[in-house]
Scaffold this active site. Structure first.
Site, PDB file in Angstrom:
ATOM      1  N   GLY A 225       0.825  -1.205   0.000  1.00 52.52           N
ATOM      2  CA  GLY A 225       0.000   0.000   0.000  1.00 52.52           C
ATOM      3  C   GLY A 225       0.857   1.252   0.000  1.00 52.52           C
ATOM      4  O   GLY A 225       0.564   2.221   0.695  1.00 52.52           O
ATOM      5  N   HIS A 226       1.938   1.228  -0.798  1.00 49.91           N
ATOM      6  CA  HIS A 226       2.822   2.378  -0.890  1.00 49.91           C
ATOM      7  C   HIS A 226       3.663   2.267  -2.171  1.00 49.91           C
ATOM      8  O   HIS A 226       3.635   1.253  -2.853  1.00 49.91           O
ATOM      9  CB  HIS A 226       3.735   2.475   0.342  1.00 49.91           C
ATOM     10  CG  HIS A 226       4.663   1.318   0.488  1.00 49.91           C
ATOM     11  ND1 HIS A 226       4.354   0.215   1.247  1.00 49.91           N
ATOM     12  CD2 HIS A 226       5.901   1.080  -0.037  1.00 49.91           C
ATOM     13  CE1 HIS A 226       5.367  -0.638   1.195  1.00 49.91           C
ATOM     14  NE2 HIS A 226       6.301  -0.148   0.414  1.00 49.91           N
ATOM     15  N   ALA A 227       4.406   3.335  -2.448  1.00 51.72           N
ATOM     16  CA  ALA A 227       5.380   3.369  -3.533  1.00 51.72           C
ATOM     17  C   ALA A 227       6.641   4.022  -2.991  1.00 51.72           C
ATOM     18  O   ALA A 227       6.606   4.682  -1.951  1.00 51.72           O
ATOM     19  CB  ALA A 227       4.845   4.162  -4.725  1.00 51.72           C
TER      20      ALA A 227
ATOM     21  N   ARG B 284       2.501  -0.623  -4.876  1.00 53.34           N
ATOM     22  CA  ARG B 284       2.340  -2.060  -4.734  1.00 53.34           C
ATOM     23  C   ARG B 284       1.448  -2.374  -3.559  1.00 53.34           C
ATOM     24  O   ARG B 284       1.485  -1.698  -2.534  1.00 53.34           O
ATOM     25  CB  ARG B 284       3.678  -2.766  -4.596  1.00 53.34           C
ATOM     26  CG  ARG B 284       4.377  -2.748  -3.241  1.00 53.34           C
ATOM     27  CD  ARG B 284       5.049  -1.458  -2.819  1.00 53.34           C
ATOM     28  NE  ARG B 284       5.820  -0.775  -3.807  1.00 53.34           N
ATOM     29  CZ  ARG B 284       7.088  -1.005  -4.087  1.00 53.34           C
ATOM     30  NH1 ARG B 284       7.774  -1.867  -3.395  1.00 53.34           N
ATOM     31  NH2 ARG B 284       7.703  -0.333  -5.014  1.00 53.34           N
TER      32      ARG B 284
END
Length: 147
Positions: free
Chosen positions: A51-53, A98
């Site tokens: 839940g981040h990049a 992702r």
């Protein structure tokens, strides 16, 4: 975009009747120096990770045990890939959102990272990530989207 910015990588296998061996070498099997290794395990049923990049970090994700799905998004293309073999990984360039989902019981996800942990390298809000990748070059810190 998309497939150019992430790809599956088949790692070498040394076959042996006593059990197989797979190895990973910096700048050979991953296109960076490995500066950090961490792994996710004991993930409760239905839980999601990621839940981040990352702004600059490159990574490779590998299912060391069990299986899970990786939802990848570069701000333009979204794709789901499944990992379920210890000799296959997914290489991720920078600026890829992702989400890791659908973990099987006993799944272990190992992550190889190109740099040490740095909280300032994260986009944790999807809207901020989208602004960065769809915005002007100034939004990327004067760096081209596809260096």
């Amino acid at each position: 975009m998309g497939l150019e910015r992430w790809k599956t990588v088949e790692l070498p296998i040394v076959h042996d009747s006593r059990g197989n061996l797979t190895f990973i070498e910096s700048n050979r099997h991953v296109p960076f120096d490995i500066k950090r290794v961490y792994y996710l395990y004991d993930i409760p049923g239905g839980a999601q990770r990621g839940g981040h990049a990352h702004k600059t970090l490159q990574q490779m994700l590998i299912a060391m045990s069990g299986s899970f799905d990786v939802i990848l998004d570069d701000g333009f293309v979204r794709q789901t890939l499944s990992l379920n073999r210890g000799y296959c990984g997914i290489y991720l360039e920078k600026l890829i959102w992702r989400e890791l989902v659908n973990f099987s019981s006993g799944a272990v996800c190992m992550v190889l990272a190109s740099d040490f942990y740095d909280e300032s390298d994260y986009y944790r809000e999807y809207d901020e990530f989208i602004k960065a990748v769809r915005g002007t070059p100034e939004a990327l810190g004067n760096k081209a989207l596809h260096e």
